[in-house]
Design a protein around this motif. Structure first.
Motif: not given
Length: 612
Positions: A157-172
């Motif tokens: 997961l990574t956190q968007d630096p602008k919105s601060g929202q966490w999202r998955i950027d590496g998924v099987p």
């Protein structure tokens, strides 16, 4: 739904909405949503009512990494047709490259997740390891296979630096879920093709339909899914032995949406131009494939109307399909056969309540030759019997006054256990039997039950064959194979090739790609075909007790009740036609299992068989 219902964390939003026929209800979250720390294991949920559809909720504002991973796993088990909600838990780039249709990994329980090293969230990235124990895999062709071993996949997961929202950027790639969620979300359906070595081209008769089981999402328009799957062609394992009536490249017409039968059960299927020029006979074969494939789905399809290039190609009803092609489960045997206490072949009307057998007409029923096992051709005009000591194989017509003649095969094995197995007939009149002689173990085919035995090639077979059963379609064969102190059930594909020097100008016959649908059983005692793609098996797991169960050829468990328990089973037989009871030879003699009842003693005797 991704987990067993446990107490939700404070402020945790519901994760799924279920729509039932009675209305819409809001379901509580499937698992706890802690604000930090590891995810709890996502236990599989109990199976839901078939009419309930489950939809996931999108990520909430400022969701923690734990909540993002949990919500994503739950979204994988929802009834969202294109996983749109699941993609909302991914970064835009990950959502573009993630391909859920590539595979479905089934775990014994729902996936657990272990967070990476603490303190990583400050660097705007964090990872979780998904863990579990594999029990099965469904591949991109929707083909099921048992699996084992640990499951370990990384989610980043990574956190968007602008919105601060966490999202998955590496998924099987693919999806993962627990076994109970898989059973709720998926259903097994047979799609049908034609045996490439049978039918009008070789025998003058109708083609033989062959079942090809696949798994589709049960609440996501299964009718359209199955039509597309059928048009895509057979699974890789079955493809070398079958053909399709649909021309290569045939697909649904561009822009076709949901396929639904009308109030009369007629389904209109618009095809692309690849099918525009087929003749009536071939079009009816195509329609028969569709009708066989869709027969178990709801709402029922009673008629198929095929269209291409803006016009009707043909129309076929379910009754018409049964005249266009033959299917094993369509044939209802007339009799049940077995060997009585006088070592002769006798029979009882199939499905009757009678208990007094009659000798079969002909030499096999006269008692002149003492027999230990029998197989009856599917037309019930010819039978084969193995002598009492297992050395000789006889073939005779089931007609009054018919003679037996000389044995058609002789084993050189030194003991009864090292000689011939019980034989089995295929749909084309070929007689299969294994010679267990340790000096020369062989699988043999006597074409038309009389020709010189042809040694069948079995590449990759490790062990000695103890039992043989050929499917009604003549394309698949089930074997019980002994290796050391283990007896396993294996299913292989029968391929018939051109003649070569090793066959003396006769077609070469090979059993390829043997696989076990019951890898957990270490001692298989008996088995029989019990439908177009189903077997009934008697065996036990390591350290377990003897059990009788149904299993699909792909290794999945059918959604039908298991047979009632029966001890001391030595042999079992089932008809492909599901209206007839199971019959077994046990310590109580010949016994049968009427539908929904308990085992009933039939009579004395051994080696019960339905034709085949």
């Amino acid at each position: 739904m991704g987990g067993e219902r446990v107490r939700r964390g404070r402020g945790t939003p519901p994760r799924a909405v279920a729509y039932a026929t009675a209305g819409a209800v809001l379901l509580a979250g499937c698992a706890s949503m802690p604000d930090n720390g590891d995810l709890r294991r996502v236990e599989s949920t109990p199976r839901q009512d078939a009419q309930v559809r489950v939809f996931a909720m999108p990520p909430s504002q400022d969701a923690t990494p734990t909540e993002i991973v949990q919500g994503f796993l739950e979204a994988l088990t929802s009834d969202d047709p294109r996983y749109r909600t699941a993609r909302q838990y991914l970064t835009p780039q990950a959502a573009k490259t993630w391909r859920p249709e590539l595979s479905t990994t089934v775990l014994a329980d729902g996936p657990g997740a272990q967070a990476g090293s603490p303190g990583r969230e400050e660097s705007h990235e964090v990872s979780f390891t998904l863990t579990g124990t594999k029990v099965a895999m469904v591949d991109a062709e929707q083909s099921y296979a048992p699996a084992s071993g640990p499951y370990n996949k990384l989610v980043h997961l990574t956190q968007d630096p602008k919105s601060g929202q966490w999202r998955i950027d590496g998924v099987p790639q693919g999806v993962v879920m627990g076994q109970s969620d898989f059973q709720r979300n998926y259903m097994s359906v047979n799609k049908y093709y034609f045996a490439s070595n049978t039918g009008s081209a070789s025998t003058g008769g109708p083609p033989t339909a062959v079942a090809d089981p696949v798994y589709v999402r049960s609440h996501v328009d299964p009718t359209t899914q199955m039509v597309r799957s059928l048009l895509n062609g057979p699974t890789t394992w079955l493809a070398p032995a079958v053909r399709s009536g649909f021309p290569a490249g045939t697909a649904l017409r561009k822009g076709t949406g949901t396929l639904t039968p009308d109030e009369r059960g007629r389904l209109t299927v618009p095809l692309n131009d690849r099918a525009a020029d087929v003749g009536t006979d071939r079009c009816e074969e195509m329609a028969a494939q569709l009708l066989f494939t869709l027969r178990t789905l709801s709402p029922a399809v009673e008629e198929v109307d095929l269209r291409a290039d803006g016009r009707q190609l043909c129309s076929l009803s379910r009754g018409g399909a049964e005249t266009v092609a033959s299917r094993g489960s369509m044939h209802r045997p007339e009799y049940l056969y077995f060997v009585d206490d006088r070592d002769r072949v006798v029979r009882i009307a199939a499905g009757s309540s009678g208990t007094e057998p009659d000798p079969v007409p002909g030499a096999l029923g006269d008692g002149d030759k003492a027999l230990r096992s029998v197989a009856v051709a599917r037309d019930e005009r010819t039978a084969a019997g193995v002598g009492i000591d297992g050395r000789l194989l006889y073939v005779g017509a089931l007609v009054s006054g018919g003679s037996l003649g000389e044995p058609v095969l002789q084993s050189r094995g030194k003991t009864e256990e090292d000689r011939l197995t019980a034989p089995s007939w295929d749909a084309q009149g070929g007689l299969w039997v294994a010679d267990r002689d340790p000096a020369a173990p062989r699988l043999l085919l006597l074409e038309e039950g009389a020709d010189e035995p042809l040694t069948v090639r079995t590449p990759g077979l490790d062990g000695r064959i103890q039992s043989v059963r050929v499917a009604a379609d003549g394309v698949r064969i089930a074997l019980v194979v002994e290796q050391g102190d283990k007896r396993s059930l294996l299913v292989g594909r029968i391929e018939r090739g051109g003649p070569d020097g090793k066959t003396g100008g006769r077609p070469a016959v090979t059993v390829r790609e043997l696989h076990s649908p019951t890898p957990e059983l270490e001692q298989v005692t008996a088995m029989s075909w019990a439908g177009d793609s189903r077997l009934v098996v008697v065996g036990r797991e390591e350290g377990g007790v003897e059990q009788m169960r149904y299993v699909e050829v792909d290794g999945s468990t059918p959604d039908v009740p298991a047979p009632a328990a029966l001890t001391g089973v030595k042999e079992v037989t089932a008809a492909e036609h599901d209206s007839l009871p199971l019959v077994a030879y046990s310590v109580d003699g010949i016994v049968r299992l009427p539908s929904g009842d308990q085992w009933q003693k039939l009579t004395k005797g051994t080696a019960p068989v339905y034709p085949g």
